[in-house]
Design a protein around this motif. Structure first.
Motif, PDB file in Angstrom:
ATOM      1  N   PHE A 241       0.778  -1.233   0.000  1.00  0.00           N
ATOM      2  CA  PHE A 241       0.000   0.000   0.000  1.00  0.00           C
ATOM      3  C   PHE A 241       0.813   1.289   0.000  1.00  0.00           C
ATOM      4  N   ASP A 242       2.137   1.200   0.063  1.00  0.00           N
ATOM      5  CA  ASP A 242       2.926   2.431   0.046  1.00  0.00           C
ATOM      6  C   ASP A 242       3.160   2.968  -1.360  1.00  0.00           C
ATOM      7  N   ASN A 243       2.840   2.165  -2.376  1.00  0.00           N
ATOM      8  CA  ASN A 243       2.981   2.598  -3.774  1.00  0.00           C
ATOM      9  C   ASN A 243       4.398   3.064  -4.099  1.00  0.00           C
ATOM     10  N   ILE A 244       5.385   2.342  -3.580  1.00  0.00           N
ATOM     11  CA  ILE A 244       6.780   2.666  -3.871  1.00  0.00           C
ATOM     12  C   ILE A 244       7.221   1.879  -5.100  1.00  0.00           C
ATOM     13  N   PRO A 245       7.756   2.562  -6.130  1.00  0.00           N
ATOM     14  CA  PRO A 245       8.222   1.837  -7.320  1.00  0.00           C
ATOM     15  C   PRO A 245       9.227   0.757  -6.936  1.00  0.00           C
ATOM     16  N   ASP A 246       9.051  -0.424  -7.486  1.00  0.00           N
ATOM     17  CA  ASP A 246       9.889  -1.562  -7.106  1.00  0.00           C
ATOM     18  C   ASP A 246      10.572  -2.124  -8.350  1.00  0.00           C
ATOM     19  N   SER A 247      11.892  -2.167  -8.302  1.00  0.00           N
ATOM     20  CA  SER A 247      12.647  -2.690  -9.434  1.00  0.00           C
ATOM     21  C   SER A 247      12.695  -4.214  -9.441  1.00  0.00           C
ATOM     22  N   GLY A 248      12.167  -4.826  -8.417  1.00  0.00           N
ATOM     23  CA  GLY A 248      12.241  -6.271  -8.299  1.00  0.00           C
ATOM     24  C   GLY A 248      13.167  -6.694  -7.183  1.00  0.00           C
ATOM     25  N   TYR A 249      14.158  -5.847  -6.888  1.00  0.00           N
ATOM     26  CA  TYR A 249      15.112  -6.196  -5.832  1.00  0.00           C
ATOM     27  C   TYR A 249      14.433  -6.228  -4.471  1.00  0.00           C
ATOM     28  N   GLN A 250      13.580  -5.241  -4.198  1.00  0.00           N
ATOM     29  CA  GLN A 250      12.928  -5.164  -2.898  1.00  0.00           C
ATOM     30  C   GLN A 250      12.047  -6.382  -2.653  1.00  0.00           C
ATOM     31  N   ALA A 251      11.278  -6.768  -3.664  1.00  0.00           N
ATOM     32  CA  ALA A 251      10.409  -7.929  -3.526  1.00  0.00           C
ATOM     33  C   ALA A 251      11.225  -9.204  -3.328  1.00  0.00           C
ATOM     34  N   GLU A 252      12.311  -9.338  -4.086  1.00  0.00           N
ATOM     35  CA  GLU A 252      13.147 -10.534  -3.957  1.00  0.00           C
ATOM     36  C   GLU A 252      13.811 -10.589  -2.586  1.00  0.00           C
ATOM     37  N   SER A 253      14.285  -9.435  -2.116  1.00  0.00           N
ATOM     38  CA  SER A 253      14.915  -9.377  -0.801  1.00  0.00           C
ATOM     39  C   SER A 253      13.927  -9.753   0.297  1.00  0.00           C
ATOM     40  N   PHE A 254      12.703  -9.265   0.158  1.00  0.00           N
ATOM     41  CA  PHE A 254      11.684  -9.567   1.162  1.00  0.00           C
ATOM     42  C   PHE A 254      11.311 -11.049   1.127  1.00  0.00           C
TER      43      PHE A 254
END
Length: 275
Positions: A241-254
């Motif tokens: 819900f924060d609507n922060i653009p994600d390059s894919g790294y953040q999701a993978e790290s999480f």
């Protein structure tokens, strides 16, 4: 569940509540509301219900608490702890029995204001040294007791906050983000968890029964998983819900962090035992 004698709620009831009418009113408010919800009291026609009694004590507690905070004054560590315990009970009441999100948010804002204005309430204590000191002969003296009750209460407040924030209730500020970004390591949730986990042994010292120590050890892994789940739930909600653009790294790290919870030896695993 802890035995009543060694529970933190028993400590509040026999300690701060015995000399603080606001805390006692909050305990009465929570108790009456719980009895009403569970149908433990038969309603008499024409007479107030247990819920009415709960609201009455809660209303008086809020009024008296507000009045007690009007005049600026020096407060002792014990008074600060009592104030924080009152805030915890009010947050709990609004979360369980309240009807207005705004009231819950006001109490959460009060917690944040207290943390900002009285940073001395939460300071780093070396948990290992405290536990070792409990082995000394002097550890049974009342003045040698170390109270980690504020850490436990704040951890519970954060849990209530996450429960509330991860629903479309309209909370506008993040108390969890505040403690993470406060710059005070004593407020970090991992630190609060560690202190809360050993508070009984630190406070009661040699009086704390071996059976309770064994109970703490048996529940350690389950409570650690609950704590990790709380942190991951907050992170998940923010990513959604924060609507922060994600390059894919953040999701993978999480994702790697979530998977690491299963592996106690993983370097990516959250360090709940951080000193």
């Amino acid at each position: 569940m802890k035995s009543w004698q060694w529970s933190s709620f028993c400590y509040l009831y026999q300690g701060p509540a015995a000399t603080n009418k606001i805390i006692m009113r909050m305990i009465l408010a929570l108790s009456a509301s719980d009895m009403h919800r569970n149908g433990l009291i038969v309603r008499t026609p024409g007479r107030p219900t247990a819920e009415d009694h709960g609201r009455y004590h809660y209303g008086l507690a809020v009024k008296e608490f507000r009045q007690s905070l009007v005049s600026p004054r020096q407060v002792s560590p014990a008074e600060l702890e009592a104030i924080f315990a009152t805030m915890f009970l009010m947050v709990t009441y609004e979360w369980q029995y309240g009807h207005c999100v705004r009231h819950l948010e006001l109490h959460l804002q009060g917690v944040k204001s207290l943390l900002e204005s009285h940073p001395e309430l939460f300071q780093i204590k070396d948990v290992n040294n405290v536990l070792l000191s409990m082995e000394s002969e002097e550890s049974n003296e009342p003045e040698s007791r170390v109270s980690f009750i504020p850490e436990q209460l704040l951890l519970w407040i954060l849990l209530r906050y996450i429960d509330a924030s991860c629903q479309p209730m309209g909370l506008s500020e993040s108390l969890y983000d505040y403690v993470l970004q406060s710059g005070n390591p004593a407020l970090h949730p991992d630190r609060l968890y560690r202190c809360a986990r050993v508070w009984g042994r630190c406070f009661w010292g040699k009086q704390y029964p071996d059976q309770e120590v064994s109970d703490d050890m048996e529940n350690y892994r389950a409570l650690e998983l609950l704590h990790a789940g709380m942190s991951l739930r907050h992170r998940t909600w923010k990513l959604l819900f924060d609507n922060i653009p994600d390059s894919g790294y953040q999701a993978e790290s999480f994702f790697n962090e979530i998977m690491a919870v299963r592996d106690p030896n993983s370097p990516a695993r959250p360090q709940c035992d951080a000193r």
